[in-house]
Design a protein around this motif. Structure first.
Motif, short mmCIF file in Angstrom:
data_model
loop_
_atom_site.label_atom_id
_atom_site.label_comp_id
_atom_site.label_asym_id
_atom_site.label_seq_id
_atom_site.Cartn_x
_atom_site.Cartn_y
_atom_site.Cartn_z
N ASP A 12 0.94 -1.19 -0.04
CA ASP A 12 -0.05 0.00 0.10
C ASP A 12 0.80 1.31 0.02
OD1 ASP A 12 -2.43 -1.39 0.23
OD2 ASP A 12 -2.23 -1.68 2.07
N SER A 13 1.65 1.42 0.88
CA SER A 13 2.69 2.59 0.92
C SER A 13 3.63 2.55 -0.11
CB SER A 13 3.53 2.59 2.26
OG SER A 13 4.28 1.40 2.35
N SER A 14 3.80 1.51 -0.84
CA SER A 14 4.80 1.52 -2.18
C SER A 14 4.05 1.87 -3.13
CB SER A 14 5.35 0.21 -2.34
OG SER A 14 6.06 -0.26 -1.25
N VAL A 15 2.57 1.61 -3.49
CA VAL A 15 1.87 2.21 -4.53
C VAL A 15 1.49 3.59 -4.23
CG1 VAL A 15 -0.29 2.05 -5.83
CG2 VAL A 15 0.89 -0.20 -5.20
N ALA A 16 1.30 3.82 -3.07
CA ALA A 16 1.16 5.40 -2.83
C ALA A 16 2.33 6.21 -3.27
CB ALA A 16 0.87 5.76 -1.28
N ALA A 17 3.52 5.74 -3.05
CA ALA A 17 4.81 6.37 -3.59
C ALA A 17 4.73 6.45 -4.84
CB ALA A 17 5.90 5.80 -2.76
N LEU A 18 4.51 5.50 -5.50
CA LEU A 18 4.43 5.36 -7.10
C LEU A 18 3.67 6.22 -7.59
CD1 LEU A 18 5.11 3.68 -9.67
CD2 LEU A 18 3.09 2.31 -9.04
N LEU A 19 2.12 6.30 -7.28
CA LEU A 19 1.46 7.19 -7.63
C LEU A 19 1.60 8.69 -7.61
CD1 LEU A 19 -2.03 5.50 -6.51
CD2 LEU A 19 -0.95 5.26 -8.66
N PHE A 124 9.53 19.11 2.86
CA PHE A 124 8.46 18.52 2.43
C PHE A 124 7.21 19.42 2.86
CE2 PHE A 124 9.10 15.99 6.07
CZ PHE A 124 7.81 15.93 6.66
N ASP A 125 5.97 19.40 1.70
CA ASP A 125 5.01 20.22 2.01
C ASP A 125 3.81 19.37 2.21
OD1 ASP A 125 6.09 22.56 0.26
OD2 ASP A 125 6.23 21.13 -1.35
N ARG A 126 3.77 18.05 1.77
CA ARG A 126 2.63 17.00 2.39
C ARG A 126 3.18 15.94 2.73
NH1 ARG A 126 -2.37 18.33 0.58
NH2 ARG A 126 -2.64 20.51 0.31
N PHE A 127 2.87 15.11 3.79
CA PHE A 127 3.06 13.94 4.41
C PHE A 127 1.89 12.81 3.82
CE2 PHE A 127 2.76 10.66 7.80
CZ PHE A 127 3.90 9.99 7.32
N ALA A 128 2.34 11.80 3.09
CA ALA A 128 1.30 10.80 2.78
C ALA A 128 1.66 9.47 3.19
CB ALA A 128 1.39 10.57 0.91
N THR A 129 0.49 8.55 3.04
CA THR A 129 0.70 7.24 3.70
C THR A 129 -0.32 6.43 2.59
OG1 THR A 129 -1.22 7.26 5.29
CG2 THR A 129 0.96 7.96 5.90
N GLY A 130 -0.20 5.00 2.71
CA GLY A 130 -0.86 4.15 2.24
C GLY A 130 -2.30 3.72 2.67
N HIS A 131 -2.83 4.58 3.69
CA HIS A 131 -3.88 4.41 4.37
C HIS A 131 -5.18 4.45 3.33
CE1 HIS A 131 -1.51 5.00 8.16
NE2 HIS A 131 -2.75 4.21 8.76
N LEU A 168 -4.63 16.73 9.29
CA LEU A 168 -5.45 16.52 7.99
C LEU A 168 -5.13 17.40 7.05
CD1 LEU A 168 -9.08 15.68 9.96
CD2 LEU A 168 -7.15 14.28 8.60
N ALA A 169 -4.71 18.89 7.31
CA ALA A 169 -4.40 19.82 6.52
C ALA A 169 -3.32 19.59 5.61
CB ALA A 169 -4.13 21.16 7.18
N THR A 170 -2.44 18.65 5.96
CA THR A 170 -1.13 18.51 5.07
C THR A 170 -0.93 16.94 4.51
OG1 THR A 170 0.17 17.83 7.33
CG2 THR A 170 -0.11 20.38 6.47
N VAL A 171 -2.03 16.15 4.95
CA VAL A 171 -1.92 14.77 4.78
C VAL A 171 -2.50 14.40 3.32
CG1 VAL A 171 -4.08 13.94 5.74
CG2 VAL A 171 -2.07 12.29 5.74
N LEU A 172 -1.85 13.23 2.83
CA LEU A 172 -2.49 12.87 1.35
C LEU A 172 -2.68 11.37 1.58
CD1 LEU A 172 -0.01 14.60 -1.20
CD2 LEU A 172 -2.38 15.21 -0.61
N PHE A 173 -3.93 10.91 1.12
CA PHE A 173 -4.20 9.31 1.14
C PHE A 173 -4.31 9.10 -0.63
CE2 PHE A 173 -5.94 10.42 5.45
CZ PHE A 173 -4.86 9.90 5.97
N PRO A 174 -3.51 8.79 -1.28
CA PRO A 174 -3.56 8.46 -2.77
C PRO A 174 -4.18 7.19 -2.99
CG PRO A 174 -1.13 8.82 -2.19
CD PRO A 174 -1.79 9.03 -0.70
N LEU A 175 -4.39 6.39 -2.03
CA LEU A 175 -5.41 5.23 -2.19
C LEU A 175 -6.73 5.30 -1.80
CD1 LEU A 175 -2.74 2.43 -0.78
CD2 LEU A 175 -2.96 3.62 -3.05
#
Length: 356
Positions: A12-19, A124-131, A168-175
């Motif tokens: 999940d986190s790997s695909v989040a980084a890829l996207l 970094f501007d945003r913090f993302a995870t694979g959640h 929540l203002a700085t998080v990204l959930f690509p999945l």
């Protein structure tokens, strides 16, 4: 945009980084090291905390090498011990059932980890995870709202409900908009080395006694009338609704319906005694507002894998909330989180104090 992705060595986190990389962002991986050592082979159940962490770190390194992005490993083991494991131990020894993942997300994964990454010099501007979850900005409210993932079966909003507005203002959930099956397909098509890696099923893959300790304080197992039916091996080894491992011979199945750490007693009863019509919740946090302004109709989950139940929530003094279920709910355990939903939106939630 510069994005730091919380890597775990999983798909999940790997695909989040890829996207995010494919979307044109400047991506860096960050991984929180939480096991203090020494390393050991994997446990029977895959978990996020355990002696096989070195394998997770290597898997994350392999993915980042495949993607051509750096990986920063941040040692968060001290903070994890202080903020999560200590909380977990104290809760169980007090006869409650704390949720370590909820606390870790709020304080460590979305708190200590990105803060430590910035202090190390990573910008970094945003913090993302694979959640599997979504965040939307409600302009009319001027607030960020946490929402359920499109893939309902994988939705992880329950574990994220305590994230603050600043987080929540700085998080990204690509999945958040993807099905798990699609994530696996993307990983396979892109040749990610973790495309078929099994996912974590628990926070710890071994015996919880390793974390809780073995105090050996045996005590009585009693029914509602106080009649002694057997002996337990320490209240920290049990949770509300538990049936297995009681060691009691009975004509009907018996379940844990109460844990009294003060008297070192377990109270058991038949299945019908596990149901509750209401609970009191403390340390509440809210999404659409700072505090619950008035009673509201919601759907509530009292365990991560539990079902949604219609309920009325009513504000009380001291940041507490009363929850009245529309129907009886089984195994409402103090220490667990009650999370409130309005459709797909997380309204808020808190820690269950008592149930009746």
């Amino acid at each position: 945009m510069n994005v730091a992705v919380g890597m775990s060595g999983g798909v999940d986190s790997s695909v989040a980084a890829l996207l995010l990389l494919k979307a044109g962002h400047n991506v860096s991986g960050v991984l929180m090291k939480i096991w203090p050592g020494p390393d050991a082979p994997a446990a029977a159940r895959s978990a996020c905390y355990g002696p096989d962490e070195a394998g997770d770190i290597q898997a994350a390194r392999d993915v980042c090498a495949r993607l051509g992005i750096p990986l920063h490993v941040i040692d968060c083991s001290g903070s994890y011990e202080d903020l999560v494991l200590r909380y977990f131990r104290e809760g169980y020894l007090a006869g409650t059932t704390p949720n370590p993942c909820v606390r870790c997300n709020q304080l460590v994964k979305f708190g200590i980890l990105p803060d430590a990454a910035r202090r190390s010099g990573l910008e970094f501007d945003r913090f993302a995870t694979g959640h599997y979850a979504r965040v939307e900005h409600a302009a009319a409210l001027g607030r960020f709202l946490l929402k359920r993932a499109v893939d309902i079966r994988k939705d992880q909003s329950y574990f994220l409900y305590r994230l603050s507005q600043a987080q929540l203002a700085t998080v990204l959930f690509p999945l958040g908009e993807l099905a798990k099956s699609r994530v696996r397909t993307i990983a396979r098509e892109e040749g990610l080395p973790v495309h078929d890696r099994k996912e974590s099923q628990d926070f710890y893959g071994g015996d919880l006694g390793d974390i809780l300790g073995r105090d050996g304080r045996e005590g009585d197992i009693v029914d509602r009338d106080g009649r002694v039916l057997g002996r337990h091996r320490g209240v920290a080894g049990y949770t509300i609704g538990q049936r297995k491992g009681l060691g009691i011979a009975s004509l009907v199945p018996l379940y844990v319906v109460g844990i009294d750490a003060g008297t070192n007693r377990l109270v058991v009863g038949p299945e019908n005694e596990t149901f509750r019509r209401a609970c009191m919740v403390l340390e509440c946090v809210w999404g659409p507002y700072d505090d619950l302004p008035a009673p509201a109709e919601v759907r509530v989950k009292v365990r991560s894998g539990g079902r949604f139940v219609p309920a009325t929530i009513s504000p009380l003094d001291g940041g507490r909330t009363r929850v009245d279920f529309a129907e009886p709910v089984a195994s409402v355990a103090p220490g667990q989180s009650a999370v409130f939903y309005d459709g797909e939106t997380v309204v808020g939630g808190g820690i269950i104090e008592t149930a009746d």
